[in-house]
Design a protein around this motif. Structure first.
Motif, mmCIF file in Angstrom:
data_model
loop_
_atom_site.group_PDB
_atom_site.id
_atom_site.type_symbol
_atom_site.label_atom_id
_atom_site.label_comp_id
_atom_site.label_asym_id
_atom_site.label_seq_id
_atom_site.Cartn_x
_atom_site.Cartn_y
_atom_site.Cartn_z
ATOM 1 N N ALA A 46 0.842 -1.198 0.000
ATOM 2 C CA ALA A 46 0.000 0.000 0.000
ATOM 3 C C ALA A 46 0.879 1.250 0.000
ATOM 4 N N SER A 47 1.906 1.234 0.811
ATOM 5 C CA SER A 47 2.812 2.382 0.885
ATOM 6 C C SER A 47 3.538 2.597 -0.443
ATOM 7 N N ARG A 48 4.011 1.525 -1.049
ATOM 8 C CA ARG A 48 4.771 1.626 -2.301
ATOM 9 C C ARG A 48 3.894 2.033 -3.481
ATOM 10 N N SER A 49 2.650 1.579 -3.477
ATOM 11 C CA SER A 49 1.774 1.827 -4.627
ATOM 12 C C SER A 49 0.857 3.026 -4.433
ATOM 13 N N GLU A 50 0.876 3.616 -3.231
ATOM 14 C CA GLU A 50 0.012 4.751 -2.890
ATOM 15 C C GLU A 50 -1.463 4.386 -3.015
ATOM 16 N N LEU A 51 -1.776 3.147 -2.664
ATOM 17 C CA LEU A 51 -3.159 2.660 -2.624
ATOM 18 C C LEU A 51 -3.448 2.238 -1.188
ATOM 19 N N THR A 52 -4.718 2.030 -0.874
ATOM 20 C CA THR A 52 -5.041 1.645 0.498
ATOM 21 C C THR A 52 -4.879 0.144 0.682
ATOM 22 N N LYS A 53 -4.585 -0.216 1.913
ATOM 23 C CA LYS A 53 -4.455 -1.631 2.285
ATOM 24 C C LYS A 53 -5.773 -2.358 2.025
ATOM 25 N N GLY A 54 -6.893 -1.718 2.353
ATOM 26 C CA GLY A 54 -8.211 -2.324 2.139
ATOM 27 C C GLY A 54 -8.485 -2.596 0.675
ATOM 28 N N PHE A 55 -8.153 -1.635 -0.192
ATOM 29 C CA PHE A 55 -8.356 -1.833 -1.630
ATOM 30 C C PHE A 55 -7.515 -2.998 -2.139
ATOM 31 N N LEU A 56 -6.230 -3.028 -1.745
ATOM 32 C CA LEU A 56 -5.345 -4.109 -2.185
ATOM 33 C C LEU A 56 -5.836 -5.465 -1.692
ATOM 34 N N SER A 57 -6.360 -5.493 -0.469
ATOM 35 C CA SER A 57 -6.909 -6.737 0.076
ATOM 36 C C SER A 57 -8.097 -7.205 -0.763
ATOM 37 N N GLN A 58 -8.955 -6.272 -1.146
ATOM 38 C CA GLN A 58 -10.119 -6.622 -1.988
ATOM 39 C C GLN A 58 -9.667 -7.129 -3.363
ATOM 40 N N ASP A 86 -1.164 -1.506 -13.266
ATOM 41 C CA ASP A 86 0.192 -1.164 -13.671
ATOM 42 C C ASP A 86 0.964 -0.559 -12.495
ATOM 43 N N ASP A 87 0.321 0.284 -11.711
ATOM 44 C CA ASP A 87 0.955 0.879 -10.524
ATOM 45 C C ASP A 87 1.314 -0.204 -9.501
ATOM 46 N N ILE A 88 0.397 -1.130 -9.268
ATOM 47 C CA ILE A 88 0.641 -2.220 -8.311
ATOM 48 C C ILE A 88 1.827 -3.063 -8.775
ATOM 49 N N LEU A 89 1.821 -3.399 -10.057
ATOM 50 C CA LEU A 89 2.896 -4.236 -10.599
ATOM 51 C C LEU A 89 4.243 -3.518 -10.551
ATOM 52 N N GLU A 90 4.241 -2.227 -10.802
ATOM 53 C CA GLU A 90 5.484 -1.460 -10.709
ATOM 54 C C GLU A 90 6.026 -1.516 -9.279
ATOM 55 N N ALA A 91 5.136 -1.404 -8.301
ATOM 56 C CA ALA A 91 5.539 -1.485 -6.895
ATOM 57 C C ALA A 91 6.070 -2.874 -6.544
#
Length: 177
Positions: free
Chosen positions: A22-34, A48-53
């Protein structure tokens, strides 16, 4: 493709927690969990942002790896019957691999083909009988349940000096047979 499962596997391979990602991708932990549980689907840009992270990219992520055959049966073997010996290639198309195993049946009082000098190594396990390795002016006798290991810098061959067949599992690297 199970995108969520694959993302989670990639995250775990990188030894990251959801908080880290979440920190690396600037997304929330909850969103990534979903996303990992396939409860939501990210946009292409977000994926693409998640994969880059995670140190990857869309191309690598969606590339399907070819399932490689691991177990081979006698139906997969290729048999080459010669006058003095029989070679069974026990791994199909092994010449494209790092090593090449064969099952050699050497008939009584006969020799294998001569392997010319090359940059590589060989391993052999004598399954039945006794065989002699002839390498230059040196000879090495190898009995059933014994092994041999040699480099390929000198041409050599195997000779069956007995009255019954010899069976040898013979492996070269790189492939030479």
């Amino acid at each position: 493709m199970d995108i969520g499962k694959k993302l989670k596997e990639l995250r775990l391979q990188n030894d990251l927690t959801l908080d880290d990602l979440a920190s690396r991708s600037e997304l929330t932990k909850g969103f990534l969990s979903q996303v990992e549980r396939n409860l939501t689907t990210p946009s292409i840009a977000t994926l693409d942002d998640i994969l880059e992270a995670l140190g990857s990219n869309l191309s690598d992520f969606f590339r399907e790896e070819e399932e490689k055959q691991v177990v081979f049966s006698t139906q997969d073997f290729f048999v080459d019957e010669q006058e003095d010996y029989q070679i069974e290639w026990v791994i199909p198309n092994a010449q494209k691999n790092e090593m090449e195993p064969i099952l050699l049946t050497l008939y009584p009082k006969k020799k294998s083909h001569v392997l010319s000098a090359y940059q590589g190594e060989e391993f052999g396990y004598v399954l039945e009988g006794t065989v002699t390795i002839v390498q230059g002016n040196k000879k090495y006798k190898v009995k059933a349940k014994e092994t041999f290991y040699l480099d390929g810098r000198q041409s050599h061959y195997l000779y069956n000096h007995g009255n019954s067949e010899v069976k040898v599992l013979w492996i070269t690297t790189p492939p030479m047979f």
